[in-house]
Scaffold this motif. Structure first.
Motif, mmCIF file in Angstrom:
data_model
loop_
_atom_site.group_PDB
_atom_site.id
_atom_site.type_symbol
_atom_site.label_atom_id
_atom_site.label_comp_id
_atom_site.label_asym_id
_atom_site.label_seq_id
_atom_site.Cartn_x
_atom_site.Cartn_y
_atom_site.Cartn_z
ATOM 1 N N ALA A 121 0.829 -1.210 0.000
ATOM 2 C CA ALA A 121 0.000 0.000 0.000
ATOM 3 C C ALA A 121 0.861 1.256 0.000
ATOM 4 O O ALA A 121 0.551 2.240 -0.689
ATOM 5 C CB ALA A 121 -0.921 -0.010 1.212
ATOM 6 N N LEU A 122 1.962 1.238 0.740
ATOM 7 C CA LEU A 122 2.860 2.392 0.777
ATOM 8 C C LEU A 122 3.534 2.596 -0.581
ATOM 9 O O LEU A 122 3.730 3.737 -1.021
ATOM 10 C CB LEU A 122 3.905 2.206 1.874
ATOM 11 C CG LEU A 122 3.390 2.383 3.308
ATOM 12 C CD1 LEU A 122 4.397 1.820 4.308
ATOM 13 C CD2 LEU A 122 3.100 3.862 3.604
ATOM 14 N N ALA A 123 3.905 1.495 -1.221
ATOM 15 C CA ALA A 123 4.499 1.614 -2.553
ATOM 16 C C ALA A 123 3.506 2.235 -3.533
ATOM 17 O O ALA A 123 3.866 3.102 -4.348
ATOM 18 C CB ALA A 123 4.950 0.248 -3.045
ATOM 19 N N ASP A 124 2.249 1.822 -3.445
ATOM 20 C CA ASP A 124 1.219 2.410 -4.301
ATOM 21 C C ASP A 124 1.058 3.900 -4.012
ATOM 22 O O ASP A 124 0.812 4.710 -4.917
ATOM 23 C CB ASP A 124 -0.123 1.705 -4.085
ATOM 24 C CG ASP A 124 -0.165 0.317 -4.698
ATOM 25 O OD1 ASP A 124 0.628 0.048 -5.623
ATOM 26 O OD2 ASP A 124 -0.981 -0.507 -4.250
ATOM 27 N N GLY A 368 -0.431 -8.157 16.677
ATOM 28 C CA GLY A 368 -0.183 -7.046 17.589
ATOM 29 C C GLY A 368 0.541 -5.866 16.967
ATOM 30 O O GLY A 368 1.000 -4.976 17.693
ATOM 31 N N VAL A 369 0.653 -5.827 15.631
ATOM 32 C CA VAL A 369 1.327 -4.709 14.965
ATOM 33 C C VAL A 369 0.293 -3.653 14.576
ATOM 34 O O VAL A 369 -0.680 -3.960 13.886
ATOM 35 C CB VAL A 369 2.081 -5.177 13.704
ATOM 36 C CG1 VAL A 369 2.737 -3.983 13.010
ATOM 37 C CG2 VAL A 369 3.123 -6.222 14.068
ATOM 38 N N THR A 370 0.511 -2.439 15.016
ATOM 39 C CA THR A 370 -0.348 -1.327 14.608
ATOM 40 C C THR A 370 0.274 -0.642 13.399
ATOM 41 O O THR A 370 1.448 -0.251 13.437
ATOM 42 C CB THR A 370 -0.502 -0.310 15.753
ATOM 43 O OG1 THR A 370 -1.095 -0.962 16.881
ATOM 44 C CG2 THR A 370 -1.379 0.866 15.320
ATOM 45 N N ILE A 371 -0.470 -0.527 12.323
ATOM 46 C CA ILE A 371 0.004 0.165 11.128
ATOM 47 C C ILE A 371 -0.561 1.587 11.152
ATOM 48 O O ILE A 371 -1.784 1.779 11.160
ATOM 49 C CB ILE A 371 -0.446 -0.555 9.835
ATOM 50 C CG1 ILE A 371 0.090 -1.996 9.825
ATOM 51 C CG2 ILE A 371 0.031 0.210 8.611
ATOM 52 C CD1 ILE A 371 1.598 -2.120 9.803
ATOM 53 N N TYR A 372 0.326 2.561 11.163
ATOM 54 C CA TYR A 372 -0.088 3.958 11.237
ATOM 55 C C TYR A 372 -0.159 4.561 9.840
ATOM 56 O O TYR A 372 0.685 4.262 8.990
ATOM 57 C CB TYR A 372 0.880 4.756 12.109
ATOM 58 C CG TYR A 372 0.922 4.257 13.541
ATOM 59 C CD1 TYR A 372 -0.078 4.595 14.439
ATOM 60 C CD2 TYR A 372 1.951 3.428 13.964
ATOM 61 C CE1 TYR A 372 -0.050 4.133 15.743
ATOM 62 C CE2 TYR A 372 1.995 2.954 15.266
ATOM 63 C CZ TYR A 372 0.989 3.309 16.155
ATOM 64 O OH TYR A 372 1.006 2.830 17.433
ATOM 65 N N PRO A 373 -1.142 5.409 9.583
ATOM 66 C CA PRO A 373 -1.247 6.021 8.249
ATOM 67 C C PRO A 373 -0.146 7.047 8.029
ATOM 68 O O PRO A 373 0.319 7.706 8.955
ATOM 69 C CB PRO A 373 -2.625 6.701 8.293
ATOM 70 C CG PRO A 373 -2.887 6.948 9.736
ATOM 71 C CD PRO A 373 -2.233 5.818 10.488
ATOM 72 N N MET A 374 0.289 7.139 6.767
ATOM 73 C CA MET A 374 1.269 8.160 6.367
ATOM 74 C C MET A 374 0.550 9.263 5.617
ATOM 75 O O MET A 374 -0.337 8.987 4.803
ATOM 76 C CB MET A 374 2.319 7.546 5.439
ATOM 77 C CG MET A 374 3.453 6.841 6.160
ATOM 78 S SD MET A 374 4.642 7.997 6.850
ATOM 79 C CE MET A 374 5.380 8.687 5.375
#
Length: 378
Positions: A121-124, A368-374
């Motif tokens: 998603a970050l690459a996109d 348990g990993v939280t992915i934060y928006p950029m």
């Protein structure tokens, strides 16, 4: 996690011992597949002279990229970087280049790790022109489903049996690595047959590896140059995982090891050196083998090689029939040695290899990993 009842001959190796042993046939299955869609997709993408290739994954999947990258650089004659998803997610602007056309190759056993999904998603989001090659084992996994049918994505599923049910990645890892080397690195069917035969040779030595594991060593050091350093890191992780952290493991390159890390050696150490097939690099590998043999005693050094090494330096496990193959390829049968050593050491420590963490402190798929928006900054 699925519970497996081991046959007596497996001595509680459960699914893990079966998944190690199935690798030669799984590799042959990978070699026997023909995918015109994949060939067309990759030919179009690779025709771009300014293309950058990023190999990505987490844990063992990241090490697959480390092993493959040198072979891909040589074969494709272009920039190929191995960057873990965990690094990309934590600092996307440190690794992703908006103006550089990029092929992102994702290694993912299940495709359900939060970082795997976040990285694509970050690459996109941040790369102007990006294509995705997803190598995965689970047809129900989130990453594969997210990219199926997308114009700029190709999902390649491994043989169904390689979706390991054991805790540690074994046949899943080697099948994804081999697929990458086949699709992008020029690996040929005859090369893969040689690798399969080499792995079968090691499978025939598993009783010897079991005896080695039962020696009760508490420190294990793995060394390898170039692509084999990625193999050394995977070997150390495999042993650490399957013994639930009850042994000390370390990895490095033969030249780097002298610069301080050699301090880890003691009388309770087993050193494993993966020897390069490159004649130039091999000389450095054999130098550290001789040095370790003098310090630890030859009986505490194992040399994994495609040809004999000096007997006085350590015990050499020679895998025949691999002449002329790159280190990225021979890493595959070398891995079988590491997998068996980890498995049998786990059993020697009274662990259950299929589930060395019954209380769930470490899980098969990371939780348990939280992915934060950029935000949109570049």
């Amino acid at each position: 996690m699925t519970t497996h009842t081991a046959a007596p001959a497996q001595q509680d190796g459960g699914a893990t011992i079966l998944e190690i042993a199935q690798q030669p046939d799984a590799w042959r299955e990978v070699a026997g597949r023909s995918d015109e869609q994949a060939a067309t997709f990759l030919a179009d993408v690779l025709a771009r002279p300014d293309l950058r290739v990023i190999l990505t994954g987490a844990g063992s999947s990241a090490f697959a990229g480390d092993i493959a990258a040198p072979a891909l650089r040589r074969h494709l004659n272009r920039r190929v970087d191995s960057i873990a998803t965990t690094d990309i997610v934590a600092g996307p602007l440190d690794h992703l280049e908006p103006g550089t056309p990029t092929l992102l190759v994702s290694f993912a056993r299940s495709g359900n790790s939060p970082e795997s999904l976040a990285t694509t998603a970050l690459a996109d989001q941040f790369v102007d022109q990006v294509w995705h090659l997803v190598l995965t084992c689970d047809r129900d996994g989130k990453l594969g489903r997210a990219h199926l049918g997308r114009d700029h994505s190709l999902v390649v599923y491994m043989p169904e049996r390689t979706n390991d049910s054991g805790f540690a990645m074994t046949s899943s890892l080697t099948s994804m690595l081999l697929s990458c080397l086949t699709l992008l690195g020029g690996a040929r069917p005859k090369d893969i047959e040689a690798l399969a035969r080499g792995a079968e040779h090691l499978i025939g030595l598993q009783d010897d590896i079991r005896v080695l594991a039962q020696a009760g060593k508490q420190r294990f050091v793995y060394l390898g140059s170039g692509p084999l350093q990625g193999l050394a890191q995977e070997s150390a992780l495999k042993l650490l995982e399957l013994t639930a952290g009850e042994v000390v493991t370390y990895f490095d390159s033969p030249l780097g090891f002298r610069h301080g890390p050699k301090s880890v050696l003691d009388a309770d150490t087993l050193a494993v050196v993966y020897v390069s097939t490159d004649p130039y690099t091999r000389r450095y590998d054999l130098d550290i083998v001789a040095e370790l043999g003098a310090q630890l005693g030859a009986e505490n050094v194992r040399v994994i090689s495609t040809e004999p090494a000096p007997a006085e330096s350590g015990t050499t496990v020679v895998i025949p029939g691999l002449d002329g193959l790159s280190d990225s390829l021979v890493a595959l049968p070398y891995l079988v040695f590491a997998q068996y050593l980890a498995l049998f050491t786990s059993l020697a420590h009274a662990k259950t290899p299929d589930n060395p963490f019954p209380s769930g402190e470490v899980s098969r798929v990371v939780r348990g990993v939280t992915i934060y928006p950029m935000d949109g900054r570049r």
